[in-house]
Design a protein around this motif. Structure first.
Motif, PDB file in Angstrom:
ATOM      1  N   LYS A  71       0.842  -1.207   0.000  1.00  0.00           N
ATOM      2  CA  LYS A  71       0.000   0.000   0.000  1.00  0.00           C
ATOM      3  C   LYS A  71       0.871   1.249   0.000  1.00  0.00           C
ATOM      4  N   ALA A  72       1.914   1.230   0.806  1.00  0.00           N
ATOM      5  CA  ALA A  72       2.808   2.392   0.878  1.00  0.00           C
ATOM      6  C   ALA A  72       3.570   2.587  -0.431  1.00  0.00           C
ATOM      7  N   MET A  73       3.942   1.499  -1.089  1.00  0.00           N
ATOM      8  CA  MET A  73       4.652   1.625  -2.365  1.00  0.00           C
ATOM      9  C   MET A  73       3.737   2.190  -3.448  1.00  0.00           C
ATOM     10  N   ASP A  74       2.445   1.882  -3.344  1.00  0.00           N
ATOM     11  CA  ASP A  74       1.488   2.340  -4.342  1.00  0.00           C
ATOM     12  C   ASP A  74       0.968   3.762  -4.089  1.00  0.00           C
ATOM     13  N   ASP A  75       1.103   4.238  -2.864  1.00  0.00           N
ATOM     14  CA  ASP A  75       0.525   5.535  -2.506  1.00  0.00           C
ATOM     15  C   ASP A  75       1.578   6.378  -1.781  1.00  0.00           C
ATOM     16  N   HIS A  76       2.049   7.422  -2.446  1.00  0.00           N
ATOM     17  CA  HIS A  76       3.104   8.277  -1.889  1.00  0.00           C
ATOM     18  C   HIS A  76       2.705   8.862  -0.533  1.00  0.00           C
ATOM     19  N   GLU A  77       1.436   9.210  -0.373  1.00  0.00           N
ATOM     20  CA  GLU A  77       0.986   9.787   0.897  1.00  0.00           C
ATOM     21  C   GLU A  77       1.131   8.787   2.040  1.00  0.00           C
ATOM     22  N   LEU A  78       0.846   7.528   1.775  1.00  0.00           N
ATOM     23  CA  LEU A  78       1.037   6.502   2.805  1.00  0.00           C
ATOM     24  C   LEU A  78       2.521   6.241   3.052  1.00  0.00           C
ATOM     25  N   ALA A  79       3.306   6.281   1.996  1.00  0.00           N
ATOM     26  CA  ALA A  79       4.749   6.060   2.131  1.00  0.00           C
ATOM     27  C   ALA A  79       5.388   7.111   3.034  1.00  0.00           C
ATOM     28  N   GLU A  80       4.839   8.317   3.044  1.00  0.00           N
ATOM     29  CA  GLU A  80       5.378   9.376   3.895  1.00  0.00           C
ATOM     30  C   GLU A  80       5.336   8.993   5.372  1.00  0.00           C
ATOM     31  N   VAL A  81       4.373   8.182   5.750  1.00  0.00           N
ATOM     32  CA  VAL A  81       4.271   7.724   7.139  1.00  0.00           C
ATOM     33  C   VAL A  81       5.494   6.893   7.523  1.00  0.00           C
TER      34      VAL A  81
END
Length: 185
Positions: A71-81
């Motif tokens: 999920k984090a790899m697919d969504d930059h906003e989640l990766a920021e976490v």
């Protein structure tokens, strides 16, 4: 004469009582051995079931870890976490680091559940350390590994990879596959 017969009968009775006592003791010991063997088998079964449950829990945790990283790899906003690095990294680099983490964690999980030996884990580390992105990831996450309990299995494997990386950097890069001493299991 009457006294001699009574003495022989007394000895026979004592011998019979002694034999009865020995026989009873042997029967009791055999029953205890059988009970102990049954308890050992039950304990082995319980230990195997507990290990199987730990392995299943670890595999489930690995699956959840992968889902979160995906999920984090697919969504930059989640990766920021998950961006807990000392230096700022680009979105592309963050996705690469997350994937590097997934690769390493997968090998760690395989080792923990017994799918690969320590030697094989070492070989995996030696190979993946040839990738400059993985090396960069490894350096960037050094502070993360510093928080591990020194005696934990994960800390020991991380230290092994740190040592291997140091040896690889000191060695002639042309024969990287022979660098480092595989660990003693």
């Amino acid at each position: 004469m009457a006294t001699q017969k009574r003495g022989v009968r007394g000895l026979s009775a004592i011998a019979a009582a002694g034999m009865g006592l020995v026989t009873g003791t042997l029967v009791t010991l055999a029953a205890q051995r059988q009970a102990l063997a049954s308890l050992r088998m039950r304990l082995e079964h319980l230990e195997q079931a507990a290990q199987a449950q730990r392995d299943a829990n670890l595999a489930h945790q690995q699956r959840l870890h992968w889902e979160l990283l995906s999920k984090a790899m697919d969504d930059h906003e989640l990766a920021e976490v998950l961006d807990t690095y000392e230096e700022t990294v680009s979105a592309k680099k963050q996705r690469q680091f997350l994937f590097a983490n997934a690769l390493y964690t997968n090998a760690l999980c395989y080792y923990r559940i017994g799918n690969i030996s320590r030697d094989e884990f070492f070989g995996f580390a030696r190979g993946i350390l040839q990738n400059p992105i993985f090396r960069e990831y490894w350096y960037a996450t050094r502070p993360h590994r510093a928080t591990l309990i020194d005696t934990s299995e994960e800390a020991e494997l991380g230290q092994m990879v740190d040592d291997l990386l140091r040896q690889l950097e000191e060695a002639d890069g042309e024969e990287w596959w022979v660098v480092g001493e595989p660990p003693i299991d």
